[in-house]
Scaffold this motif. Structure first.
Motif, PDB file in Angstrom:
ATOM      1  N   LEU A 149      55.417  -9.145  81.854  1.00 52.13           N
ATOM      2  CA  LEU A 149      56.872  -9.262  81.692  1.00 52.13           C
ATOM      3  C   LEU A 149      57.306 -10.718  81.594  1.00 52.13           C
ATOM      4  O   LEU A 149      58.415 -11.018  81.145  1.00 52.13           O
ATOM      5  N   PHE A 150      56.439 -11.633  82.028  1.00 51.62           N
ATOM      6  CA  PHE A 150      56.853 -13.029  82.146  1.00 51.62           C
ATOM      7  C   PHE A 150      56.438 -13.886  80.944  1.00 51.62           C
ATOM      8  O   PHE A 150      56.635 -15.085  80.949  1.00 51.62           O
ATOM      9  N   ASP A 151      55.865 -13.242  79.933  1.00 55.35           N
ATOM     10  CA  ASP A 151      55.565 -13.973  78.697  1.00 55.35           C
ATOM     11  C   ASP A 151      56.252 -13.218  77.555  1.00 55.35           C
ATOM     12  O   ASP A 151      55.697 -12.279  76.976  1.00 55.35           O
ATOM     13  N   GLU A 152      57.480 -13.648  77.268  1.00 59.92           N
ATOM     14  CA  GLU A 152      58.333 -12.863  76.368  1.00 59.92           C
ATOM     15  C   GLU A 152      57.753 -12.696  74.961  1.00 59.92           C
ATOM     16  O   GLU A 152      57.821 -11.612  74.385  1.00 59.92           O
ATOM     17  N   ASP A 153      57.206 -13.787  74.403  1.00 61.20           N
ATOM     18  CA  ASP A 153      56.709 -13.698  73.021  1.00 61.20           C
ATOM     19  C   ASP A 153      55.545 -12.719  72.921  1.00 61.20           C
ATOM     20  O   ASP A 153      55.500 -11.855  72.049  1.00 61.20           O
ATOM     21  N   ALA A 154      54.599 -12.865  73.856  1.00 60.64           N
ATOM     22  CA  ALA A 154      53.426 -11.983  73.839  1.00 60.64           C
ATOM     23  C   ALA A 154      53.855 -10.531  74.095  1.00 60.64           C
ATOM     24  O   ALA A 154      53.315  -9.596  73.494  1.00 60.64           O
ATOM     25  N   LEU A 155      54.838 -10.365  74.962  1.00 56.45           N
ATOM     26  CA  LEU A 155      55.298  -9.015  75.304  1.00 56.45           C
ATOM     27  C   LEU A 155      55.906  -8.332  74.070  1.00 56.45           C
ATOM     28  O   LEU A 155      55.567  -7.192  73.742  1.00 56.45           O
ATOM     29  N   ARG A 156      56.791  -9.057  73.383  1.00 55.18           N
ATOM     30  CA  ARG A 156      57.438  -8.476  72.208  1.00 55.18           C
ATOM     31  C   ARG A 156      56.398  -8.098  71.136  1.00 55.18           C
ATOM     32  O   ARG A 156      56.430  -7.010  70.581  1.00 55.18           O
ATOM     33  N   TYR A 174      55.423  15.539  67.250  1.00 56.95           N
ATOM     34  CA  TYR A 174      56.479  16.057  68.125  1.00 56.95           C
ATOM     35  C   TYR A 174      57.827  16.231  67.426  1.00 56.95           C
ATOM     36  O   TYR A 174      58.712  16.877  67.968  1.00 56.95           O
ATOM     37  N   HIS A 175      57.983  15.601  66.250  1.00 57.14           N
ATOM     38  CA  HIS A 175      59.267  15.659  65.523  1.00 57.14           C
ATOM     39  C   HIS A 175      60.426  15.229  66.407  1.00 57.14           C
ATOM     40  O   HIS A 175      61.395  15.973  66.608  1.00 57.14           O
ATOM     41  N   LYS A 176      60.297  14.033  66.944  1.00 62.88           N
ATOM     42  CA  LYS A 176      61.301  13.492  67.874  1.00 62.88           C
ATOM     43  C   LYS A 176      61.735  12.108  67.382  1.00 62.88           C
ATOM     44  O   LYS A 176      61.051  11.501  66.559  1.00 62.88           O
ATOM     45  N   PRO A 177      62.851  11.592  67.934  1.00 62.34           N
ATOM     46  CA  PRO A 177      63.323  10.266  67.507  1.00 62.34           C
ATOM     47  C   PRO A 177      62.269   9.178  67.758  1.00 62.34           C
ATOM     48  O   PRO A 177      61.506   9.257  68.725  1.00 62.34           O
ATOM     49  N   LEU A 178      62.248   8.175  66.897  1.00 62.04           N
ATOM     50  CA  LEU A 178      61.252   7.108  66.999  1.00 62.04           C
ATOM     51  C   LEU A 178      61.678   6.057  68.041  1.00 62.04           C
ATOM     52  O   LEU A 178      62.850   5.946  68.391  1.00 62.04           O
ATOM     53  N   LEU A 179      60.690   5.291  68.488  1.00 61.50           N
ATOM     54  CA  LEU A 179      60.944   4.236  69.483  1.00 61.50           C
ATOM     55  C   LEU A 179      61.366   2.955  68.778  1.00 61.50           C
ATOM     56  O   LEU A 179      60.889   2.658  67.680  1.00 61.50           O
ATOM     57  N   SER A 180      62.224   2.191  69.446  1.00 60.79           N
ATOM     58  CA  SER A 180      62.629   0.899  68.897  1.00 60.79           C
ATOM     59  C   SER A 180      62.076  -0.211  69.780  1.00 60.79           C
ATOM     60  O   SER A 180      62.257  -0.198  71.006  1.00 60.79           O
ATOM     61  N   ALA A 181      61.406  -1.171  69.145  1.00 63.23           N
ATOM     62  CA  ALA A 181      60.803  -2.279  69.891  1.00 63.23           C
ATOM     63  C   ALA A 181      61.878  -3.074  70.631  1.00 63.23           C
ATOM     64  O   ALA A 181      61.675  -3.479  71.783  1.00 63.23           O
ATOM     65  N   ASP A 182      63.024  -3.263  69.991  1.00 64.62           N
ATOM     66  CA  ASP A 182      64.103  -4.036  70.628  1.00 64.62           C
ATOM     67  C   ASP A 182      64.563  -3.367  71.918  1.00 64.62           C
ATOM     68  O   ASP A 182      64.751  -4.007  72.948  1.00 64.62           O
ATOM     69  N   GLU A 183      64.750  -2.049  71.805  1.00 64.66           N
ATOM     70  CA  GLU A 183      65.236  -1.315  72.972  1.00 64.66           C
ATOM     71  C   GLU A 183      64.229  -1.399  74.133  1.00 64.66           C
ATOM     72  O   GLU A 183      64.609  -1.619  75.279  1.00 64.66           O
ATOM     73  N   ILE A 184      62.959  -1.226  73.796  1.00 63.25           N
ATOM     74  CA  ILE A 184      61.932  -1.279  74.853  1.00 63.25           C
ATOM     75  C   ILE A 184      61.874  -2.686  75.447  1.00 63.25           C
ATOM     76  O   ILE A 184      61.819  -2.853  76.666  1.00 63.25           O
ATOM     77  N   PHE A 185      61.947  -3.682  74.585  1.00 60.91           N
ATOM     78  CA  PHE A 185      61.903  -5.066  75.071  1.00 60.91           C
ATOM     79  C   PHE A 185      63.070  -5.316  76.041  1.00 60.91           C
ATOM     80  O   PHE A 185      62.880  -5.888  77.120  1.00 60.91           O
ATOM     81  N   ASN A 186      64.258  -4.869  75.656  1.00 60.94           N
ATOM     82  CA  ASN A 186      65.423  -5.086  76.533  1.00 60.94           C
ATOM     83  C   ASN A 186      65.256  -4.374  77.873  1.00 60.94           C
ATOM     84  O   ASN A 186      65.602  -4.909  78.923  1.00 60.94           O
ATOM     85  N   THR A 187      64.717  -3.160  77.823  1.00 62.91           N
ATOM     86  CA  THR A 187      64.458  -2.441  79.077  1.00 62.91           C
ATOM     87  C   THR A 187      63.461  -3.224  79.936  1.00 62.91           C
ATOM     88  O   THR A 187      63.621  -3.332  81.151  1.00 62.91           O
ATOM     89  N   MET A 188      62.456  -3.788  79.285  1.00 64.89           N
ATOM     90  CA  MET A 188      61.450  -4.567  80.034  1.00 64.89           C
ATOM     91  C   MET A 188      62.085  -5.788  80.700  1.00 64.89           C
ATOM     92  O   MET A 188      61.697  -6.178  81.799  1.00 64.89           O
ATOM     93  N   MET A 189      63.069  -6.374  80.037  1.00 63.77           N
ATOM     94  CA  MET A 189      63.748  -7.528  80.636  1.00 63.77           C
ATOM     95  C   MET A 189      64.542  -7.095  81.881  1.00 63.77           C
ATOM     96  O   MET A 189      64.616  -7.823  82.867  1.00 63.77           O
ATOM     97  N   GLU A 190      65.111  -5.876  81.806  1.00 63.37           N
ATOM     98  CA  GLU A 190      65.807  -5.352  83.000  1.00 63.37           C
ATOM     99  C   GLU A 190      64.798  -5.121  84.128  1.00 63.37           C
ATOM    100  O   GLU A 190      65.052  -5.427  85.289  1.00 63.37           O
ATOM    101  N   TYR A 191      63.636  -4.555  83.762  1.00 66.47           N
ATOM    102  CA  TYR A 191      62.595  -4.316  84.770  1.00 66.47           C
ATOM    103  C   TYR A 191      62.182  -5.641  85.405  1.00 66.47           C
ATOM    104  O   TYR A 191      61.954  -5.731  86.602  1.00 66.47           O
TER     105      TYR A 191
END
Ligand code: GDP
Length: 426
Positions: A149-156, A174-191
């Motif tokens: 979580l502490f190396d933002e570039d590598a994490l993204r 599964y025919h389900k909505p796809l994941l967004s890298a931005d959204e996951i990255f932002n969640t990781m920043m909250e974590y």
């Protein structure tokens, strides 16, 4: 000294209570495996709590609670739990989280749900906490450790790489909505913000603590029969439930674990599908379920009614052996006080042959219980403090079980509270 508290069976043996009790004399309590899929129920002076991620030591001022590298760390669940206990008057616990612990990602939980949906009736009965997808990714080497979580570039960059394969599954399987890298990255920043104050090189911390002769307690989740190697595969959990794994999941030398306290419940219960030889049904099971534990045998995390059965000497003997048991804590014995007679499973009949050795899964599914019926004690044993004061038939029940499983029962729990315990010198 390092001690471990682990389960002999399917889990829900009362490990939380024993850990809470032994926590009084521990400096450090470590969770070393599993995730928020199972829970411990603890009754103490602050009230009744169901913990899923926090170690059971969080109620003491003098203990440090550690989330080891072997745990499936669900950061929002961890912080929700901390808030819940603090809101109910428990002082803010001292918590350390291993910098090598891997995190349950939001998509692990989604994949768990989608897979259950896809398997429909043929599912394994997952608690949908993302545990199986989490450990699959860990061993496929596409998991995320807390330190990342502490190396933002590598994490993204890694998130972008990892979700390519996930999105193919989401779209085509599964025919389900796809994941967004931005959204996951932002969640990781909250974590990161939540977890940052607690991150620690846990194995180095424990190395020093051992040198300083601190009392360390390793807290296992579930039990032997859920171990992915030695349990009832595939009806198992995804991380090892054995005391030996405590060395790995905490990062300490294996020879430092001096005492292995294996918790056995005085009757059996299980959740999810799979072979359960001593299982009982109907009114007999309903009554035991209603009276069981502290307020009935229902899952601490899911509220699901547990499957019920008589004590299984074959499974428990094996469960204790595979843990490397030094002491057995025999729990929830008070619950059996209503019975005139108590059946105990002493053998398995498989294809007409009786065995006392716990078999591999295919054979286990064919096993029929060989029962022996012991006389009950027919009274309430709560409040009794010494072994000698227990009714004779109750002592006979304990001694019979001890003889069958072949490991010393040194603690007997006769109530849910911290002080409902009888020590027996062996
Ligand atoms: P764990 O996951 O192994 O900690 O097991 P659970 O959380 O399912 O604990 C079993 C339940 O039994 C909890 O509700 C405990 O409070 C309760 N319990 C533990 N020991 C005893 C005991 O000796 N007697 C009674 N009546 N309940 C107990």
């Amino acid at each position: 000294m390092v001690r471990a508290v682990v389960g002999a069976n399917w889990g829900d043996e009362g490990k939380g209570k024993i850990t809470d009790m032994l926590g009084q004399e521990s400096d450090i309590i470590v969770r070393f495996q599993g995730g928020a899929n199972a829970g411990h129920t603890i009754v103490n002076d602050y009230g009744k709590f169901a913990l899923h991620t926090l170690p059971s030591g969080v109620f003491y001022n003098h203990t440090t609670s550690i989330i080891g590298n072997g745990v499936a760390l669900n950061i929002p669940v961890l912080f929700k739990e901390i808030k819940e206990i603090v809101d109910r008057g428990v002082p803010m616990p001292k918590i350390l989280v291993s910098d090598r612990a891997q995190m349950v990602m939001p998509y692990h939980i989604l994949f768990d749900e989608y897979e259950e949906e896809r398997l429909a009736g043929k599912s394994f009965g997952s608690t949908k906490s993302g545990i199986a997808p989490f450990y699959s990714d860990k061993y496929a080497k596409i998991g995320f450790q807390v330190n990342e979580l502490f190396d933002e570039d590598a994490l993204r960059e890694k998130i972008e790489r990892v979700i390519v394969q996930k999105n193919i599954l989401l779209e085509h399987l599964y025919h389900k909505p796809l994941l967004s890298a931005d959204e996951i990255f932002n969640t990781m920043m909250e974590y990161r913000e939540m977890v940052a104050p607690y991150v620690c090189d846990v194995s180095a911390f424990l190395y020093d603590a051992i040198k300083e002769d601190k009392n360390i307690l390793l807290e296992g989740q579930l039990g032997s029969l859920k171990d992915p190697d030695h349990g009832i595969y595939p009806m198992v959990t995804s991380s090892s439930t054995l005391a030996a794994y405590g060395a790995i999941g905490a990062g300490i030398p294996p020879y430092e674990i001096k005492q292995i306290i294996t918790v056995c419940k005085a009757y059996s219960s299980a959740v999810g599908a799979g072979a359960f030889v001593s299982e009982i049904f109907g009114e007999e099971a309903d009554e035991l379920r209603r009276r069981g534990g502290d307020g009935g045998e229902y899952g601490a995390t899911t509220g699901r009614p547990r499957r019920m059965g008589w004590f299984d000497c074959v499974a428990s003997k094996y469960g204790c052996r595979i843990q490397g048991t030094t002491d057995v804590a025999f729990t929830v014995l008070d619950v059996l006080g209503y019975l005139e007679e108590i059946p105990v499973c002493v053998g398995y009949e498989i294809d007409g042959v009786v065995t006392k050795d716990f078999p591999t899964t295919g054979k286990l599914e064919k096993a029929k219980p060989v029962l022996e019926v012991l006389p009950g004690w027919n009274c309430d044993i709560r409040g009794i403090k010494t072994y000698g004061e227990l009714p004779e038939n109750c002592r006979k029940y304990i001694e019979f079980v001890e003889e069958q499983i072949g490991f010393p029962i040194t603690m007997i729990s006769n109530g849910p509270g911290r002080n409902d315990i009888i020590y027996r010198n062996k």
